[in-house]
Design a protein around this motif. Structure first.
Motif, PDB file in Angstrom:
ATOM      1  N   UNK A 149      11.864 -27.501 -11.628  1.00  0.00           N
ATOM      2  CA  UNK A 149      12.275 -28.978 -12.217  1.00  0.00           C
ATOM      3  C   UNK A 149      13.544 -29.711 -11.791  1.00  0.00           C
ATOM      4  N   UNK A 150      14.753 -28.443 -11.341  1.00  0.00           N
ATOM      5  CA  UNK A 150      16.021 -28.622 -10.236  1.00  0.00           C
ATOM      6  C   UNK A 150      15.675 -28.776  -8.919  1.00  0.00           C
ATOM      7  N   UNK A 151      15.311 -28.059  -8.262  1.00  0.00           N
ATOM      8  CA  UNK A 151      14.946 -28.939  -7.180  1.00  0.00           C
ATOM      9  C   UNK A 151      13.856 -28.924  -6.587  1.00  0.00           C
ATOM     10  N   UNK A 152      12.884 -29.341  -7.450  1.00  0.00           N
ATOM     11  CA  UNK A 152      11.654 -29.922  -7.091  1.00  0.00           C
ATOM     12  C   UNK A 152      11.984 -31.336  -6.073  1.00  0.00           C
ATOM     13  N   UNK A 153      12.822 -32.050  -7.308  1.00  0.00           N
ATOM     14  CA  UNK A 153      12.789 -33.338  -6.539  1.00  0.00           C
ATOM     15  C   UNK A 153      13.803 -33.580  -5.497  1.00  0.00           C
TER      16      UNK A 153
END
Length: 278
Positions: A19-23
């Protein structure tokens, strides 16, 4: 039970990174995906071949490239003005409220907490009318003053709480040795307060760098438009440059990311020290 906790920790860590690195990963994939392939009917997480044309366009020196780097420069100017004016005011205000006894001191401190919950957008119409009447629109300095006024309560309150962790005996000893209150502030308090100073400065930097709504209303010319406004104008009524927008977003992340990485330990220590109620 031990293995269940370990498995839960691993799952939570995976979700955190997704959820933090995905975008950011998805944005980079969009930046290197060919435009034709981006609008194709084939569903694929990764492009069939990598293209760097979006990066080339952004650094080509063309119209959009010039507009983007002008916006980047405007954002940097706003950051510098905001920090250079906001930090001294916050430091002096925090020192006065934390060390000097005067009538109404507690009322002012409590009022700071109340003003922190008032969104700036709630006052944007009076601000616009005031700026328009005073011929202050499209001016980086006055735009930065809006940022300063919105960050000042939070910054002052954090610094007040940090100052409360510094023993008053240090200043009393300095006064005995002949130091005035001002000299004690500059020679004792400030050197001990660099974690909170860097922490608040970094918060001001990150918030100012990503401003969108306020400059959208108060800054309409290319001389003052920040980077976020310029990037949003890559969307026109005829086309949406997804790849170019993603590329601009990645490049725009570099200054705040590098700054946050360099000063991360000061950010943590300053926020922890500034979160303790004085």
């Amino acid at each position: 039970m031990k293995y269940v906790k370990k498995a839960g920790y691993i799952v939570a860590t995976i979700f955190f990174f997704v959820f933090t690195l995905g975008p950011f990963v998805w944005t980079f994939v969009m930046a290197i995906t060919p435009k034709a392939e981006m609008f194709s009917n084939v569903v694929s997480l990764l492009p069939s071949h990598i293209t760097w044309s979006n990066f080339q366009n952004l650094f080509s020196g063309g119209r959009r490239s010039v507009a983007y780097f002008t916006g980047l420069k405007n954002s940097l100017r706003a950051v510098i003005v905001t920090i250079c004016i906001g930090m001294p005011i916050a430091l002096v205000s925090a020192y006065t409220l934390s060390r000097i006894e005067f009538p109404g001191r507690k009322i002012i401190k409590n009022a700071l907490l109340i003003t922190m919950v008032i969104p700036v957008m709630a006052t944007i119409i009076p601000l616009y009318k005031m700026f328009s009447a005073g011929h202050m629109l499209d001016n980086t300095f006055w735009l930065s003053m809006v940022y300063v006024s919105s960050y000042l309560p939070m910054a002052t309150w954090m610094i007040i709480n940090y100052f409360s962790t510094i023993p008053k005996e240090l200043e009393e000893a300095a006064h005995i040795d002949g130091c005035s209150r001002g000299k004690a502030f500059f020679k004792i308090i400030l050197p001990l307060s660099y974690p909170i100073i860097l922490s608040v400065s970094l918060i001001m930097f990150l918030n100012t760098w990503s401003q969108f709504q306020i400059p959208l209303i108060l800054a309409s010319s290319m001389d003052t438009k920040p980077m976020a406004i310029v990037v949003s104008e890559f969307v026109t009524k005829d086309s949406v440059e997804y790849g170019l927008i993603a590329t601009a977003g990645i490049v725009s992340l570099i200054p705040p990311a590098v700054t946050a990485i360099i000063f991360r330990k000061y950010l943590i220590s300053g926020m922890v020290g500034g979160s303790v109620k004085g």
